[in-house]
Motif scaffolding. Sequence first.
Motif, PDB file in Angstrom:
ATOM      1  N   ALA A 115       1.982   7.402 -11.676  1.00 38.43           N
ATOM      2  CA  ALA A 115       1.876   8.854 -11.501  1.00 38.43           C
ATOM      3  C   ALA A 115       1.328   9.117 -10.103  1.00 38.43           C
ATOM      4  O   ALA A 115       0.373   8.457  -9.672  1.00 38.43           O
ATOM      5  CB  ALA A 115       0.952   9.451 -12.550  1.00 38.43           C
ATOM      6  N   ALA A 116       1.943  10.061  -9.412  1.00 37.79           N
ATOM      7  CA  ALA A 116       1.511  10.384  -8.045  1.00 37.79           C
ATOM      8  C   ALA A 116       1.559  11.886  -7.827  1.00 37.79           C
ATOM      9  O   ALA A 116       2.386  12.585  -8.421  1.00 37.79           O
ATOM     10  CB  ALA A 116       2.405   9.675  -7.025  1.00 37.79           C
TER      11      ALA A 116
ATOM     12  N   ARG B 211       0.815  -1.221   0.000  1.00 38.67           N
ATOM     13  CA  ARG B 211       0.000   0.000   0.000  1.00 38.67           C
ATOM     14  C   ARG B 211       0.845   1.267   0.000  1.00 38.67           C
ATOM     15  O   ARG B 211       0.371   2.348   0.322  1.00 38.67           O
ATOM     16  CB  ARG B 211      -1.011   0.029   1.152  1.00 38.67           C
ATOM     17  N   GLU B 212       2.130   1.117  -0.372  1.00 40.07           N
ATOM     18  CA  GLU B 212       3.002   2.278  -0.543  1.00 40.07           C
ATOM     19  C   GLU B 212       4.211   1.885  -1.372  1.00 40.07           C
ATOM     20  O   GLU B 212       4.579   0.714  -1.443  1.00 40.07           O
ATOM     21  CB  GLU B 212       3.443   2.880   0.792  1.00 40.07           C
ATOM     22  N   LEU B 213       4.818   2.893  -2.006  1.00 38.21           N
ATOM     23  CA  LEU B 213       6.088   2.734  -2.702  1.00 38.21           C
ATOM     24  C   LEU B 213       7.182   3.132  -1.743  1.00 38.21           C
ATOM     25  O   LEU B 213       7.119   4.199  -1.145  1.00 38.21           O
ATOM     26  CB  LEU B 213       6.157   3.678  -3.907  1.00 38.21           C
TER      27      LEU B 213
ATOM     28  N   GLU C 240      10.377  10.556   0.846  1.00 37.97           N
ATOM     29  CA  GLU C 240       9.463   9.780   1.692  1.00 37.97           C
ATOM     30  C   GLU C 240       8.841   8.673   0.848  1.00 37.97           C
ATOM     31  O   GLU C 240       8.727   8.812  -0.366  1.00 37.97           O
ATOM     32  CB  GLU C 240       8.326  10.662   2.228  1.00 37.97           C
ATOM     33  N   PRO C 241       8.402   7.595   1.509  1.00 40.60           N
ATOM     34  CA  PRO C 241       7.622   6.598   0.771  1.00 40.60           C
ATOM     35  C   PRO C 241       6.356   7.255   0.210  1.00 40.60           C
ATOM     36  O   PRO C 241       5.869   8.253   0.750  1.00 40.60           O
ATOM     37  CB  PRO C 241       7.272   5.551   1.825  1.00 40.60           C
ATOM     38  N   VAL C 242       5.823   6.683  -0.843  1.00 44.35           N
ATOM     39  CA  VAL C 242       4.627   7.225  -1.486  1.00 44.35           C
ATOM     40  C   VAL C 242       3.441   6.325  -1.157  1.00 44.35           C
ATOM     41  O   VAL C 242       3.350   5.204  -1.684  1.00 44.35           O
ATOM     42  CB  VAL C 242       4.825   7.316  -3.015  1.00 44.35           C
TER      43      VAL C 242
END
Length: 167
Positions: free
Chosen positions: A77-78, A19-21, A105-107
């Motif tokens: 894309a974020a 649930r995160e990069l 930071e993690p995405v």
Amino acid sequence: MRVYVPLTLSGLARLHTARELGPAPLTAYAVTPALREWYLSGNEEELEYAALSRAAAASLRLVATDPAVARRRVVVAAEVPDRVAVADPDLALSAESLGEVRLTEPVPVVWLAAVHVDAEEAAADIRAAADAVGAADQGDDDARFTVDGAADHELLWYGVQELDRLL
């Protein structure tokens, strides 16, 4: 700030599970001052496309380094807070690094705006391009032509809610 993070399908699966990069730092691409200066005549949409294209090229390199991953480029894309995306002024001096930023930071998945993935029909050309990256970097013109051919395939757009279907 809109950023484009290069991944592979395996990386996309890890993102979906976690649930995160992450972890940070992450390399991404965005419309930086250097990219804007390089493409003097481009409007905002064209500049965003240039950043996406640079991320797609970086995704191809990720595919090339891991023979076990599917032969398809992936770009996420974020929308990240400006404080998270840091452009290194030293990287701006290199044409290869135009638009490159470091994410500090993690995405989290809630920051994701879209997912861009090659169609399955592109896999053979992406495989050939991934196999040719090393030779292209060494100056082989035929290999460069093959690598450049990967860009002939437009990445498909998917909504974040379609991650399950993609994977």
